[in-house]
Design an enzyme around this catalytic site. Sequence first.
Site, PDB file in Angstrom:
ATOM      1  N   ASP A 585       0.309  -8.538  -2.133  1.00 16.88           N
ATOM      2  CA  ASP A 585       1.443  -8.299  -1.238  1.00 16.88           C
ATOM      3  C   ASP A 585       1.744  -9.460  -0.298  1.00 16.88           C
ATOM      4  O   ASP A 585       2.368 -10.433  -0.691  1.00 16.88           O
ATOM      5  CB  ASP A 585       1.218  -7.001  -0.455  1.00 16.88           C
ATOM      6  N   GLU A 813      -8.271   3.340   2.753  1.00 16.86           N
ATOM      7  CA  GLU A 813      -7.595   2.300   1.974  1.00 16.86           C
ATOM      8  C   GLU A 813      -8.179   0.921   2.252  1.00 16.86           C
ATOM      9  O   GLU A 813      -8.343   0.091   1.360  1.00 16.86           O
ATOM     10  CB  GLU A 813      -6.093   2.318   2.302  1.00 16.86           C
TER      11      GLU A 813
END
Length: 844
Positions: A585, A813
């Site tokens: 990302d 996460e």
Amino acid sequence: MTGGSKKPHFVGASDIKKNRPKVLKTSDHSSHSHNVGVSKASGSKKQRNGSVYTGLGVAAIGIVSWFVYQGYLETRVNSPLRENKVAFPTSHDFPERYWGSFRPGVYFGMKSREAHSLLAGLMWFMPDMAAAGSLNLRHLCDQGDNLEQYGWREHDGRNFGVQVIIDKFIQLETSFMTKPGGNHGGDWTARIHVEPRMKELVGQQVTLFFYLTLDDNGKGLLQPIRILDNMDTSGMDANESAKFLGLSAVHGHTENLGDFRVSFHHANQQSIVHTAFLSTTVASPHLVKDALESGLRLMEDKRTQQRHISLAGALFSKEDKLKQPNFVVHQVTGKLPLQLEVVYESNSFVERGAMLRGEVYDTLLQKYRKDFRVKFESKFHLNEKGFSDEEQNFAIAAMSNLVGGIGYFYGSSKVQSVHNKEPVPYWNVPLYTAVPSRSFFPRGFLWDEGFHNLIISQWDREISLDIMAHWFDLMNVEGWIPREQILGSEARARVPEEFVVQRNDQGNPPTFFLVLDAMFKNRTVRDISTLELEQLNRMWPRLVSWYNWFNTSLHGPEPGTYYWRGRASASARELNPKSLSSGLDDYPRASHPTPYERHLDLRCWIALAAKVMASIADITGREGHKYHEAFLFLSDNELLNAQHWSETAKRYADFGLHSSSATLQRPKSNPGQPKPDKIRVVLEEPTARFVDDTFGYVSLFPLIMELLHPDSPQLGQLLHDLRNPNLLWTKYGLRSLSKTSPLYNKRNTEHDPPYWRGPIWININYLVARALHHYSVVEGPHQTRATLLYNELRENLISNIVREYQKTGYIWEQYSDANGAGQGCRPFTGWSTLVLLLMSETYV
């Protein structure tokens, strides 16, 4: 530049002008023709007419051909690869996995592996605890519900699962078992047991809704059978009869399931206060909660003056009155503790024996749980390694949540290529896949799934091969697989529209090669089962197409170089244009995207792919010489160093048009006008150079993929830098970006917090630990350092993830590099579950 690397030429406007091809002017040279036997004038006229007609014809053919070719290009993005499917038919080949908890996005649900399945699900609330104006009805896994914990404690992916959900005042245990048999997938039973969390709540009421509906475009019959239909209520008062207003069963039929019956059983009738039902139509499964809420009524018992919230029975709008119901709900309101059993029985299952409920259910469930624990220890050896009971229970829950998060989806993606003006639909496909997070990402992600299956393949190789088969069947004629799968209305309803479209120039890292490498490394055809060999042979043409897609679509300016597509060169609001397709990302790349970038991680992924392709070719008896040669080329340390080693910074890096000095600034605005968003301001002109001001996960990929020779000085430098606390090292794991990097913990826009710019990610940490373990057992000058780093990193990761789980109830996460706190979404029992392989030291 070092090592003889060639500096790429960046094309600018001046270059385009200099290199523009010359256009020849028409002149007398065009009339040099010989006209034998014809007068000059008439010959010239006929020739001109003929030339005109010929030219028009050629032009017409050219125009038609161009439109035909453009039409062909437009269809390629959503044309399936013309090869045999890899996945086997479901119901006949894998009866143990025909039914399951294949709806990971809901707290509890059952589904078959069919395109248009019967769906079962659960909702609940506490009437006495409902907030004013809101029932706080639980259904979809949602972080906003703020549950203290939920997840599977045990789940084998085949026969059973046991889940615990800790809500504010109650604890639910949802369990299920499947029983293969008959011609339509067999039976299953679900049990919902609710206990109060505090003694003073014993006797308080809880309401459960168990529903049945049909998946998107599913056709079938659902016929509710009321409890009162078979009872004599003449002697009952209103309170007694209120207990029997719900359903005893639902009779149903679909094309794939044939005839079936779903019955409802209450363990203790004395605890039941009220039952009710709803029978209606719903346009789509993602609307079931809305439909249920619209069917609720506030009822009052005139004799006792008590009020209760109840379903309204049959409820149809004027236009729906001629339709058969496709949504049926059984409601039970009772005093805590409360238990409901739901039994699904296929009419084709003739010799089933006793109904799977009560003591029969208890006995079989205990057997499955015992067998599960024995199998778990045989696979991962945690007791043998000395882990405590609490740590083993954590590991069991981690893997169970991953396996219990496997879903079965059906639908089509939205895709687009440069040849399509608008997005177009992919073909309808099934997908059997695990998901990263039941609350935030309850759908399939291509690069996540490779990490998931490093674990799943250790637990159940058959499940893992089945998952990969479904993913490879998504491949189009170009060899491309859409990287995010949003299939069906339930999945589509949870994704903002701007993230739905998948573009065919963007492909996630090919992490399935990690799985295939782990499953078949150092194995021959004699070592693998007939089923696995058949799967590999069916998979091979698609592996070839996938490998070719990476090599042809993502190649760079020089042999051996590659770059990720999809970076926005004109993104004014981004500090550093994201590279979403890389999976990393917002990890910093060259500040000014161009087609002349070299991305180090992508090169290493393709090197891995070449190595595994050569290995599978050997196993299946195919010619793999070109893949072996490609791996030797891409793993050549001299070429790798020439193209990616910065001698100045002493680290591996990307290469591109880069400036180290950029910031976000807000443009001036007129008084009274809204403040404009911050935009990027570059304070130093970019140059063609290594992106060596950045040290982070990308810098480690030659180590991660074990491409470096054991005696490599670059390996020694990497290991030295790895332990530096000012770079990546923390006592919780390796941070994603060094503290010395210009973009460490910097926002990419004023609205986007840092994502891969500091936090600790478990998937990359696992790959680094795996590589360190490799270099710790290979002789070389860096063996001792690799061993020390491996042991310390492994301990840091395990202790922090377990500690955070015990503290918060969740696996997360990502983790803070400052204090190790879990952050991002939860539960994230996708690749963070790799902590199990760290505990078991499973790396092949």
